[in-house]
Write an enzyme that holds these catalytic residues in place. Sequence first.
Site, mmCIF file in Angstrom:
data_model
loop_
_atom_site.group_PDB
_atom_site.id
_atom_site.type_symbol
_atom_site.label_atom_id
_atom_site.label_comp_id
_atom_site.label_asym_id
_atom_site.label_seq_id
_atom_site.Cartn_x
_atom_site.Cartn_y
_atom_site.Cartn_z
ATOM 1 N N ASP A 70 0.818 -1.218 0.000
ATOM 2 C CA ASP A 70 0.000 0.000 0.000
ATOM 3 C C ASP A 70 0.847 1.261 0.000
ATOM 4 O O ASP A 70 0.311 2.367 -0.099
ATOM 5 C CB ASP A 70 -0.977 -0.010 1.180
ATOM 6 C CG ASP A 70 -0.274 -0.155 2.518
ATOM 7 O OD1 ASP A 70 0.915 -0.558 2.555
ATOM 8 O OD2 ASP A 70 -0.901 0.149 3.548
ATOM 9 N N TYR A 99 -1.303 -1.828 -4.791
ATOM 10 C CA TYR A 99 -2.300 -0.880 -4.272
ATOM 11 C C TYR A 99 -1.643 0.462 -3.983
ATOM 12 O O TYR A 99 -1.405 0.818 -2.826
ATOM 13 C CB TYR A 99 -2.911 -1.476 -2.982
ATOM 14 C CG TYR A 99 -4.133 -0.770 -2.443
ATOM 15 C CD1 TYR A 99 -5.238 -0.521 -3.242
ATOM 16 C CD2 TYR A 99 -4.190 -0.364 -1.104
ATOM 17 C CE1 TYR A 99 -6.360 0.116 -2.736
ATOM 18 C CE2 TYR A 99 -5.317 0.270 -0.583
ATOM 19 C CZ TYR A 99 -6.395 0.507 -1.411
ATOM 20 O OH TYR A 99 -7.528 1.126 -0.917
ATOM 21 N N ARG A 104 -5.587 7.514 -4.991
ATOM 22 C CA ARG A 104 -6.211 6.223 -4.643
ATOM 23 C C ARG A 104 -7.499 6.425 -3.841
ATOM 24 O O ARG A 104 -7.636 7.407 -3.128
ATOM 25 C CB ARG A 104 -5.205 5.402 -3.816
ATOM 26 C CG ARG A 104 -5.580 3.961 -3.635
ATOM 27 C CD ARG A 104 -4.489 3.224 -2.866
ATOM 28 N NE ARG A 104 -4.442 3.620 -1.469
ATOM 29 C CZ ARG A 104 -3.420 3.325 -0.652
ATOM 30 N NH1 ARG A 104 -2.375 2.662 -1.093
ATOM 31 N NH2 ARG A 104 -3.448 3.718 0.606
ATOM 32 N N ASP A 105 -8.378 5.438 -3.941
ATOM 33 C CA ASP A 105 -9.636 5.412 -3.173
ATOM 34 C C ASP A 105 -10.450 6.671 -3.469
ATOM 35 O O ASP A 105 -10.913 7.364 -2.569
ATOM 36 C CB ASP A 105 -9.335 5.284 -1.668
ATOM 37 C CG ASP A 105 -10.456 4.576 -0.907
ATOM 38 O OD1 ASP A 105 -11.325 3.952 -1.555
ATOM 39 O OD2 ASP A 105 -10.462 4.638 0.341
ATOM 40 N N SER A 111 -8.852 5.244 2.547
ATOM 41 C CA SER A 111 -7.614 4.633 2.081
ATOM 42 C C SER A 111 -6.886 5.513 1.063
ATOM 43 O O SER A 111 -6.175 5.008 0.193
ATOM 44 C CB SER A 111 -7.883 3.235 1.499
ATOM 45 O OG SER A 111 -8.087 2.318 2.553
ATOM 46 N N ASP A 151 -10.755 -1.762 -5.887
ATOM 47 C CA ASP A 151 -11.703 -0.643 -6.088
ATOM 48 C C ASP A 151 -11.331 0.308 -7.227
ATOM 49 O O ASP A 151 -12.164 1.143 -7.609
ATOM 50 C CB ASP A 151 -11.885 0.217 -4.811
ATOM 51 C CG ASP A 151 -12.521 -0.556 -3.676
ATOM 52 O OD1 ASP A 151 -12.894 -1.731 -3.864
ATOM 53 O OD2 ASP A 151 -12.632 0.013 -2.581
ATOM 54 N N HIS A 196 -17.429 -6.208 -6.228
ATOM 55 C CA HIS A 196 -18.157 -7.343 -5.638
ATOM 56 C C HIS A 196 -19.583 -7.369 -6.160
ATOM 57 O O HIS A 196 -20.016 -6.454 -6.891
ATOM 58 C CB HIS A 196 -18.100 -7.287 -4.103
ATOM 59 C CG HIS A 196 -18.718 -6.043 -3.530
ATOM 60 N ND1 HIS A 196 -20.040 -5.974 -3.185
ATOM 61 C CD2 HIS A 196 -18.192 -4.828 -3.259
ATOM 62 C CE1 HIS A 196 -20.309 -4.770 -2.711
ATOM 63 N NE2 HIS A 196 -19.201 -4.046 -2.745
ATOM 64 N N TRP A 199 -21.962 -4.474 -5.992
ATOM 65 C CA TRP A 199 -21.496 -3.231 -6.637
ATOM 66 C C TRP A 199 -21.605 -3.414 -8.164
ATOM 67 O O TRP A 199 -22.560 -2.986 -8.790
ATOM 68 C CB TRP A 199 -20.060 -2.955 -6.155
ATOM 69 C CG TRP A 199 -19.434 -1.671 -6.613
ATOM 70 C CD1 TRP A 199 -19.993 -0.723 -7.428
ATOM 71 C CD2 TRP A 199 -18.132 -1.192 -6.261
ATOM 72 N NE1 TRP A 199 -19.101 0.314 -7.603
ATOM 73 C CE2 TRP A 199 -17.958 0.062 -6.905
ATOM 74 C CE3 TRP A 199 -17.095 -1.677 -5.470
ATOM 75 C CZ2 TRP A 199 -16.777 0.806 -6.776
ATOM 76 C CZ3 TRP A 199 -15.928 -0.942 -5.339
ATOM 77 C CH2 TRP A 199 -15.772 0.284 -5.984
ATOM 78 N N TRP A 294 -19.263 -0.841 3.908
ATOM 79 C CA TRP A 294 -18.051 -1.641 3.743
ATOM 80 C C TRP A 294 -17.060 -1.501 4.885
ATOM 81 O O TRP A 294 -16.003 -2.114 4.863
ATOM 82 C CB TRP A 294 -17.329 -1.225 2.447
ATOM 83 C CG TRP A 294 -17.172 0.267 2.320
ATOM 84 C CD1 TRP A 294 -18.014 1.103 1.637
ATOM 85 C CD2 TRP A 294 -16.176 1.109 2.920
ATOM 86 N NE1 TRP A 294 -17.586 2.420 1.770
ATOM 87 C CE2 TRP A 294 -16.462 2.446 2.551
ATOM 88 C CE3 TRP A 294 -15.071 0.868 3.738
ATOM 89 C CZ2 TRP A 294 -15.691 3.534 2.975
ATOM 90 C CZ3 TRP A 294 -14.296 1.939 4.163
ATOM 91 C CH2 TRP A 294 -14.604 3.264 3.780
ATOM 92 N N LYS A 322 -7.912 -9.405 2.122
ATOM 93 C CA LYS A 322 -7.830 -8.477 3.258
ATOM 94 C C LYS A 322 -7.427 -9.260 4.503
ATOM 95 O O LYS A 322 -8.099 -10.219 4.889
ATOM 96 C CB LYS A 322 -9.198 -7.850 3.489
ATOM 97 C CG LYS A 322 -9.307 -6.978 4.737
ATOM 98 C CD LYS A 322 -8.748 -5.600 4.531
ATOM 99 C CE LYS A 322 -8.794 -4.777 5.832
ATOM 100 N NZ LYS A 322 -8.286 -3.404 5.629
ATOM 101 N N GLU A 326 -7.173 -6.287 10.343
ATOM 102 C CA GLU A 326 -6.720 -4.952 9.929
ATOM 103 C C GLU A 326 -7.962 -4.115 9.610
ATOM 104 O O GLU A 326 -8.899 -4.588 8.955
ATOM 105 C CB GLU A 326 -5.779 -5.049 8.722
ATOM 106 C CG GLU A 326 -4.474 -5.758 9.083
ATOM 107 C CD GLU A 326 -3.457 -5.804 7.940
ATOM 108 O OE1 GLU A 326 -3.714 -5.213 6.875
ATOM 109 O OE2 GLU A 326 -2.402 -6.450 8.134
ATOM 110 N N ASP A 328 -10.666 -1.276 8.231
ATOM 111 C CA ASP A 328 -11.059 -0.707 6.925
ATOM 112 C C ASP A 328 -10.969 0.815 6.922
ATOM 113 O O ASP A 328 -10.974 1.428 5.841
ATOM 114 C CB ASP A 328 -12.508 -1.085 6.598
ATOM 115 C CG ASP A 328 -12.679 -2.574 6.376
ATOM 116 O OD1 ASP A 328 -11.820 -3.190 5.734
ATOM 117 O OD2 ASP A 328 -13.697 -3.125 6.853
#
Length: 374
Positions: A70, A99, A104-105, A111, A151, A196, A199, A294, A322, A326, A328
Amino acid sequence: MKFAALCALIACVPALVRAAGTGNPWTGATTFLIPEYVQEVQAAVGNITDSTLAAQAATVEQVPVFFWMDVAAKVPTLGQYLAAASAAGGTQVVQAVIYDLPDRDCAAESSAGEFTIADGGAALYEQYIDNIAAQVEANPNVRVVFVVEPDGLANLVTNLSVAKCANAASTYKELVSYAISKLQQDNVWLYLDAGHSGWLGWPANITPAAQMFAEVLQGAGTGATVRGLATDVSNYNLLRGAEDPAQSPNPNYDEELYINALAPLLQQNNFPSQFIVDQGRSGVSGIRTAEGDWCNVLGAGLGMRPTTDTGNDLIDSIVWVKPPGESDGTSNQTAPRYDTHCGQSDATQPAPEAGTWFQSYFETLVQKANPALS
Ligand code: BGC
């Protein structure tokens, strides 16, 4: 006649083009346990006073999860893990997540990453990918499975109304194509993230999604390929089972229905249709007020353990992408990366920053594991 001249005459394949990994990467192989997760679980077990729960939690360190790169600083650690897997001998699979897209995100806050498009993030991302490629090339006898950008592309299918996503769209696509083109080594298997069922599984989204994946693969150039797609990464849906009321009226209300519906659309677009499905936290269904929730969902339990015995030829393996335990995202409303989803009534609170250890959440995941831990 010189080689170059011969090539010009007979259109030979340049030496740098190599086939990506073929077949199911987990077949006949041992999956490498990511040391940082083993350490997280061991530390967590040390903090559990209930001896039954502690014993159950201790078994989780044996379950392979993915290593999330990440930040770019984690790429050398991938190199260490590949070297360790290589030294362990036999056929080893190392699992990791790419990632680090700039901006990002883009549709959430929790994130946000280290690179921004405005600040040269695209070039930095290319370096990040080049460094990953160098690590896999240094360990050619290790099989490397990458989930590519959770994502990222899914946001471009449904969230272009968000300015950050609209602004990032062409960059995301170009950079995922770049990653594919640079990671064609024959010891690499790529699964692009496909959101997913709740979505991209919706009828209005599934066809544009298939077209998006095909467009990005085409952008990687002739001959470049991927193994397929990853679904349910960091989410909470069942592989198969009774309909979760929060999914209604989505006909593709679980991951298998989504995959079965998406595969033919991918095939029509010449996109490889093998899948992996994250079930790390999908043991309990019917716990969300809305399917789009989520963040550290309250009442979640560990789900199916990783297996290639998936009951569906389209699915190479059930995986835990995941690392359960940890977070979200933070529930601290004053934090720069606070996202309102992490403050909703179906999100566990108080929660620490995304990616950091969330002890009470881990304990609940263990307690509610389905199948149960022994
Ligand atoms: C976080 C990452 C973390 C990953 C795995 C993501 O939500 O943004 O920092 O590595 O989850 O826990």
